[in-house]
Design an enzyme around this catalytic site. Sequence first.
Site, PDB file in Angstrom:
ATOM      1  CE  LYS A  13      -1.605  -1.207   3.060  1.00 13.38           C
ATOM      2  NZ  LYS A  13      -1.596  -2.042   3.874  1.00 13.38           N
ATOM      3  NE  ARG A  88      -3.415  -1.580  11.047  1.00 13.56           N
ATOM      4  CZ  ARG A  88      -2.524  -0.418  10.582  1.00 13.56           C
ATOM      5  NH1 ARG A  88      -2.469   0.759   9.832  1.00 13.56           N
ATOM      6  NH2 ARG A  88      -1.351  -1.440   9.987  1.00 13.56           N
ATOM      7  NE  ARG A 127       7.273  -2.698   5.820  1.00 12.41           N
ATOM      8  CZ  ARG A 127       6.077  -2.344   5.872  1.00 12.41           C
ATOM      9  NH1 ARG A 127       4.892  -2.167   4.764  1.00 12.41           N
ATOM     10  NH2 ARG A 127       5.629  -2.937   6.975  1.00 12.41           N
ATOM     11  NE  ARG A 160       7.674   0.104   9.884  1.00 13.22           N
ATOM     12  CZ  ARG A 160       6.014  -0.173   9.806  1.00 13.22           C
ATOM     13  NH1 ARG A 160       5.360   0.580   8.304  1.00 13.22           N
ATOM     14  NH2 ARG A 160       5.402  -0.127  10.208  1.00 13.22           N
ATOM     15  NE  ARG A 171       2.961  -4.641  11.769  1.00 12.86           N
ATOM     16  CZ  ARG A 171       4.067  -4.201  10.572  1.00 12.86           C
ATOM     17  NH1 ARG A 171       4.711  -4.955  10.622  1.00 12.86           N
ATOM     18  NH2 ARG A 171       3.182  -3.812   8.857  1.00 12.86           N
TER      19      ARG A 171
HETATM   20  P1  AMP Z   1       2.049   0.448   9.472  1.00  8.79           P
HETATM   21  O1  AMP Z   1       2.972   1.803   9.189  1.00  8.79           O
HETATM   22  O2  AMP Z   1       0.316   1.492   8.855  1.00  8.79           O
HETATM   23  O3  AMP Z   1       1.922  -0.672   9.375  1.00  8.79           O
HETATM   24  O4  AMP Z   1       1.403   0.898  10.908  1.00  8.79           O
HETATM   25  C1  AMP Z   1       2.663   0.124  11.853  1.00  8.79           C
HETATM   26  C2  AMP Z   1       1.870   0.210  13.349  1.00  8.79           C
HETATM   27  O5  AMP Z   1       1.040   1.829  13.426  1.00  8.79           O
HETATM   28  C3  AMP Z   1       0.029  -0.858  13.147  1.00  8.79           C
HETATM   29  O6  AMP Z   1       0.797  -1.767  13.700  1.00  8.79           O
HETATM   30  C4  AMP Z   1      -0.633   0.099  14.556  1.00  8.79           C
HETATM   31  O7  AMP Z   1       0.112  -0.568  15.853  1.00  8.79           O
HETATM   32  C5  AMP Z   1      -0.001   1.134  14.613  1.00  8.79           C
HETATM   33  N1  AMP Z   1      -0.893   1.930  13.039  1.00  8.79           N
HETATM   34  C6  AMP Z   1      -0.547   2.628  12.402  1.00  8.79           C
HETATM   35  N2  AMP Z   1      -2.031   3.178  11.755  1.00  8.79           N
HETATM   36  C7  AMP Z   1      -3.141   2.464  13.074  1.00  8.79           C
HETATM   37  C8  AMP Z   1      -4.240   2.794  13.208  1.00  8.79           C
HETATM   38  N3  AMP Z   1      -4.824   3.163  11.408  1.00  8.79           N
HETATM   39  N4  AMP Z   1      -5.277   2.103  13.844  1.00  8.79           N
HETATM   40  C9  AMP Z   1      -4.354   1.700  14.695  1.00  8.79           C
HETATM   41  N5  AMP Z   1      -3.026   1.999  15.044  1.00  8.79           N
HETATM   42  C10 AMP Z   1      -2.875   2.476  13.365  1.00  8.79           C
END
Ligand code: AMP
Length: 221
Positions: A13, A88, A127, A160, A171
């Site tokens: 994404k 989410r 990544r 990360r 996740r």
């Molecule tokens: P991402 O970079 O989108 O994979 O997000 C990394 C982490 O940030 C996720 O595993 C969650 O812990 C937190 N996170 C990001 N976006 C959200 C969201 N919309 N709702 C809740 N937690 C989020």
Amino acid sequence: MVVVLLGPPGVGKGTQAVRLVDDLSAAHVSTGDLLRAARREGTELGNLAQGFMDRGELVPDDLILDLVKEHLIGIGASRDVIFDGFPRTTDQATGLDVVLETSGRKVDTVVLFEAPDDVLVQRLSGRRSCPDCGAVHNAYFSPPAVEGVCDRCGGTLQHRADDEPDTVKRRLQVYLDQTAPLIAFYEDHPGTMTRIGADRDVEAIYAEFNSAVTGSSEGVS
Ligand code: AMP
């Protein structure tokens, strides 16, 4: 135009969002990037979010909705917005509808990226993300021109901590339990939803993605 990108972690994404944002001069709203920035800056939100993120769990909805509301004020109501990694949960999705309605907007297009779990795990292990501009590279599939350096902004690429195997498994499960129900939510929602198979070449995915968004935006301001 308001676009929501749905799909599991590692599906690409972020990579696709950054390309579309550059092509449309849209605003990229990645809640993951916003939370990582808050952590780097040591804000109260960053400190509250830290444990959830490290465990691969979702940060509570009220914190996320406040973060998005505040960020949207800075963007303004006339700019195209691409949401990446938000919403989410169904509570976040209904919260987003309420926030958009206050400025006479709505979610116009939802794009769901899909790929098998083994592909996602492999992608996440390779990544390399740019903490400065949000661009995503992959050591195996789309390496940067200079190792460790972001092609887009010259920032230093990072692997990360939550892309480590155990957290990745968590996740993916969290996605299935809490985010996948949004597919049914958006199927019943006004606006278009397009499914894109993301286990393919990045260019082929982008061509389909761009046409799904720009094609469905005709007549939408
Ligand atoms: P991402 O970079 O989108 O994979 O997000 C990394 C982490 O940030 C996720 O595993 C969650 O812990 C937190 N996170 C990001 N976006 C959200 C969201 N919309 N709702 C809740 N937690 C989020």
